[in-house]
Design an enzyme around this catalytic site. Structure first.
Site, PDB file in Angstrom:
ATOM      1  N   CYS A 115      59.346  24.840  -1.233  1.00  0.00           N
ATOM      2  CA  CYS A 115      59.742  23.429  -1.106  1.00  0.00           C
ATOM      3  C   CYS A 115      59.482  22.625  -2.377  1.00  0.00           C
ATOM      4  CB  CYS A 115      59.033  22.774   0.066  1.00  0.00           C
ATOM      5  SG  CYS A 115      59.494  23.509   1.642  1.00  0.00           S
ATOM      6  N   HIS A 252      60.078  14.915  -1.179  1.00  0.00           N
ATOM      7  CA  HIS A 252      60.536  16.074  -0.404  1.00  0.00           C
ATOM      8  C   HIS A 252      60.651  15.630   1.051  1.00  0.00           C
ATOM      9  CE1 HIS A 252      60.980  19.872   1.432  1.00  0.00           C
ATOM     10  NE2 HIS A 252      59.724  19.996   1.829  1.00  0.00           N
ATOM     11  N   ASN A 282      64.351  19.526   6.948  1.00  0.00           N
ATOM     12  CA  ASN A 282      63.672  20.027   5.749  1.00  0.00           C
ATOM     13  C   ASN A 282      64.542  21.120   5.116  1.00  0.00           C
ATOM     14  OD1 ASN A 282      62.027  21.264   3.864  1.00  0.00           O
ATOM     15  ND2 ASN A 282      60.213  21.294   5.165  1.00  0.00           N
TER      16      ASN A 282
HETATM   17  O1  UT7 Z   1      58.199  21.640   3.555  1.00  0.00           O
HETATM   18  C1  UT7 Z   1      57.079  22.444   3.575  1.00  0.00           C
HETATM   19  C2  UT7 Z   1      55.922  21.710   4.055  1.00  0.00           C
HETATM   20  N1  UT7 Z   1      55.903  21.662   5.502  1.00  0.00           N
HETATM   21  C3  UT7 Z   1      55.542  20.550   6.073  1.00  0.00           C
HETATM   22  O2  UT7 Z   1      55.341  19.555   5.428  1.00  0.00           O
HETATM   23  C4  UT7 Z   1      55.325  20.548   7.568  1.00  0.00           C
HETATM   24  C5  UT7 Z   1      53.991  19.921   7.863  1.00  0.00           C
HETATM   25  N2  UT7 Z   1      53.680  19.832   9.267  1.00  0.00           N
HETATM   26  C6  UT7 Z   1      54.350  19.038  10.134  1.00  0.00           C
HETATM   27  O3  UT7 Z   1      55.313  18.401   9.772  1.00  0.00           O
HETATM   28  C7  UT7 Z   1      53.825  18.920  11.542  1.00  0.00           C
HETATM   29  O4  UT7 Z   1      52.550  19.537  11.621  1.00  0.00           O
HETATM   30  C8  UT7 Z   1      54.764  19.541  12.602  1.00  0.00           C
HETATM   31  C9  UT7 Z   1      56.015  18.689  12.742  1.00  0.00           C
HETATM   32  C10 UT7 Z   1      55.126  20.949  12.238  1.00  0.00           C
HETATM   33  C11 UT7 Z   1      54.064  19.569  13.979  1.00  0.00           C
HETATM   34  O5  UT7 Z   1      53.656  18.269  14.342  1.00  0.00           O
HETATM   35  P1  UT7 Z   1      52.165  17.993  14.831  1.00  0.00           P
HETATM   36  O6  UT7 Z   1      52.094  16.584  15.193  1.00  0.00           O
HETATM   37  O7  UT7 Z   1      51.235  18.512  13.773  1.00  0.00           O
HETATM   38  O8  UT7 Z   1      52.087  18.860  16.132  1.00  0.00           O
HETATM   39  P2  UT7 Z   1      51.110  20.076  16.476  1.00  0.00           P
HETATM   40  O9  UT7 Z   1      51.434  21.265  15.682  1.00  0.00           O
HETATM   41  O10 UT7 Z   1      49.694  19.575  16.470  1.00  0.00           O
HETATM   42  O11 UT7 Z   1      51.507  20.327  17.967  1.00  0.00           O
HETATM   43  C12 UT7 Z   1      51.261  19.375  19.020  1.00  0.00           C
HETATM   44  C13 UT7 Z   1      51.864  19.907  20.302  1.00  0.00           C
HETATM   45  C14 UT7 Z   1      51.478  21.349  20.597  1.00  0.00           C
HETATM   46  O12 UT7 Z   1      51.328  21.477  21.994  1.00  0.00           O
HETATM   47  P3  UT7 Z   1      49.868  21.519  22.667  1.00  0.00           P
HETATM   48  O13 UT7 Z   1      49.156  22.676  22.035  1.00  0.00           O
HETATM   49  O14 UT7 Z   1      49.255  20.195  22.324  1.00  0.00           O
HETATM   50  O15 UT7 Z   1      50.182  21.692  24.105  1.00  0.00           O
HETATM   51  C15 UT7 Z   1      52.687  22.123  20.162  1.00  0.00           C
HETATM   52  O16 UT7 Z   1      52.817  23.344  20.838  1.00  0.00           O
HETATM   53  O17 UT7 Z   1      53.280  19.891  20.202  1.00  0.00           O
HETATM   54  C16 UT7 Z   1      53.785  21.170  20.536  1.00  0.00           C
HETATM   55  N3  UT7 Z   1      55.041  21.406  19.830  1.00  0.00           N
HETATM   56  C17 UT7 Z   1      56.219  21.007  20.303  1.00  0.00           C
HETATM   57  N4  UT7 Z   1      56.563  20.368  21.428  1.00  0.00           N
HETATM   58  C18 UT7 Z   1      57.853  20.099  21.629  1.00  0.00           C
HETATM   59  C19 UT7 Z   1      55.229  22.005  18.633  1.00  0.00           C
HETATM   60  N5  UT7 Z   1      56.531  22.010  18.315  1.00  0.00           N
HETATM   61  C20 UT7 Z   1      57.175  21.395  19.342  1.00  0.00           C
HETATM   62  C21 UT7 Z   1      58.511  21.107  19.613  1.00  0.00           C
HETATM   63  N6  UT7 Z   1      58.815  20.452  20.763  1.00  0.00           N
HETATM   64  N7  UT7 Z   1      59.524  21.429  18.763  1.00  0.00           N
END
Ligand code: UT7
Length: 325
Positions: A115, A252, A282
């Site tokens: 990225c 980005h 992304n």
């Molecule tokens: O470009 C390269 C660099 N990459 C990035 O910058 C990505 C950086 N990370 C992020 O953007 C975020 O961490 C994400 C968008 C990937 C995830 O968001 P988050 O607020 O950090 O969510 P999380 O991973 O803490 O997950 C929270 C909950 C989880 O459920 P439980 O364990 O609380 O029951 C996940 O399983 O959300 C769940 N979850 C989803 N729910 C519905 C994860 N993905 C999804 C989804 N739909 N697509």
């Protein structure tokens, strides 16, 4: 004092035709449009058609940039193409682009910093121009991340999209001042101890397969804000400017929450942030050059504007650049 500057003289982008709205993922995954919008700011993304390759997207973006600059491919000395999703293991996607553009001289090569790839490519092209190795360089970011998704992993497959963006840099003389047009500074960083936070679980030397993307999203998120603020500050200081001088931040486009938190910590208001994540998702190395091109088309970025570009991704690798348009 007269100094050489790498000045942006044209840009362009290309998005594949197929648009995939968030709602489409609701059919196959336990997810919702609401969750994706709230957590990422993404509303839709584009996916390449079957048989449509990274080089096909790059060719269209490059042709748009050449038209925008009023140049022919024969006017270029070099192509630096950033991608983590090349057409083939080798040769480089850049040489395929060179051939398609009928650019018969010069040189072309790929850069892989995921990225952060466009910032790395821009910095490399800038260094070559300052060293006198090339006068006009086409810098491209092109990706087909839809080809490395695990479609059963809702934590990653809803985030990424395909596309390509291109920028043409030309050696021009400046005064060595922050008022000069062109690239004023670049800052590159990586730290391989974080390899496991964001990677593809296959490869030529390890599994002889392509693999799919794996990410510890929350961990990457934490690093992202801190490291983007730090690299942005280094790049601004090297250019002799401060956050209040910046007309546009072109970040980005990974996640709107990362973008807004970084902006807030840098003291830049959101109306100075170019946002395309809602429509592109992304797109890794393609994200910044596509956002640049869209912002120029929208009439947001104007000649003389001071831009700060910044990105982070797998590696971890991150960096920033300042450029006066
Ligand atoms: O470009 C390269 C660099 N990459 C990035 O910058 C990505 C950086 N990370 C992020 O953007 C975020 O961490 C994400 C968008 C990937 C995830 O968001 P988050 O607020 O950090 O969510 P999380 O991973 O803490 O997950 C929270 C909950 C989880 O459920 P439980 O364990 O609380 O029951 C996940 O399983 O959300 C769940 N979850 C989803 N729910 C519905 C994860 N993905 C999804 C989804 N739909 N697509």
């Amino acid at each position: 004092m007269s100094v050489t500057r790498a000045v942006a003289i044209g840009c362009g982008h290309y998005l594949p035709e197929r648009v995939v709205e968030n709602a489409e993922f609701e059919k196959t995954l336990d997810t919702s449009d609401e969750w994706i919008r709230a957590r990422t700011g993404i509303e839709r993304r584009h996916f390449a058609a079957e048989g449509e390759l990274t080089s096909d997207l790059a060719i269209k973006a490059a042709r748009n940039a050449l038209a925008n600059a009023g140049l022919e491919a024969s006017d270029l000395d070099a192509i630096v193409l950033a991608t983590a999703t090349p057409d083939q293991t080798f040769p480089s996607t850049a040489t395929k682009l060179q051939h398609a553009l009928q650019m018969n001289g010069g040189f072309a090569f790929d850069i892989q910093a995921v990225c952060a790839g466009f910032i790395y490519a821009l910095s490399t092209a800038n260094a070559m121009i300052l060293a006198g190795q090339a006068k006009r360089v086409l810098v491209v970011g092109a990706e087909t991340f839809s080809r490395i998704m695990d479609w059963t992993d809702r934590g990653t497959c809803v985030l990424f999209g395909d596309g390509a963006g291109a920028l043409i840099l030309e050696a021009q003389q400046g005064k060595g001042e922050a008022a000069d047009r062109g690239i004023l500074s670049t800052d590159l960083n990586s730290d391989g101890k974080y390899n496991d936070l964001l990677y593809v679980d296959g490869g030529v030397s390890s599994t002889q397969t392509t693999g799919v993307l794996r990410m510890q999203g929350q961990e990457v998120f934490k690093h992202a804000v801190k490291k983007l603020v730090a690299t942005g500050e280094v790049a601004m200081e090297a250019a002799g400017v401060t956050a209040s001088d910046i007309d546009w931040v072109v970040p980005h486009q990974a996640n709107l929450r990362i973008i807004s938190r970084t902006a807030q910590k840098m003291g830049v208001s959101m109306d100075k942030i170019v946002q395309t994540v809602q429509d592109h998702g992304n797109t890794s190395a393609a994200s910044i050059p596509m956002a640049l091109s869209v912002a120029v088309q929208r009439g947001q970025i104007k000649p003389g504007n001071l831009l700060l570009m910044e990105a982070i991704g797998g590696g971890l690798a991150w960096g920033a650049a300042t450029l006066r348009w």
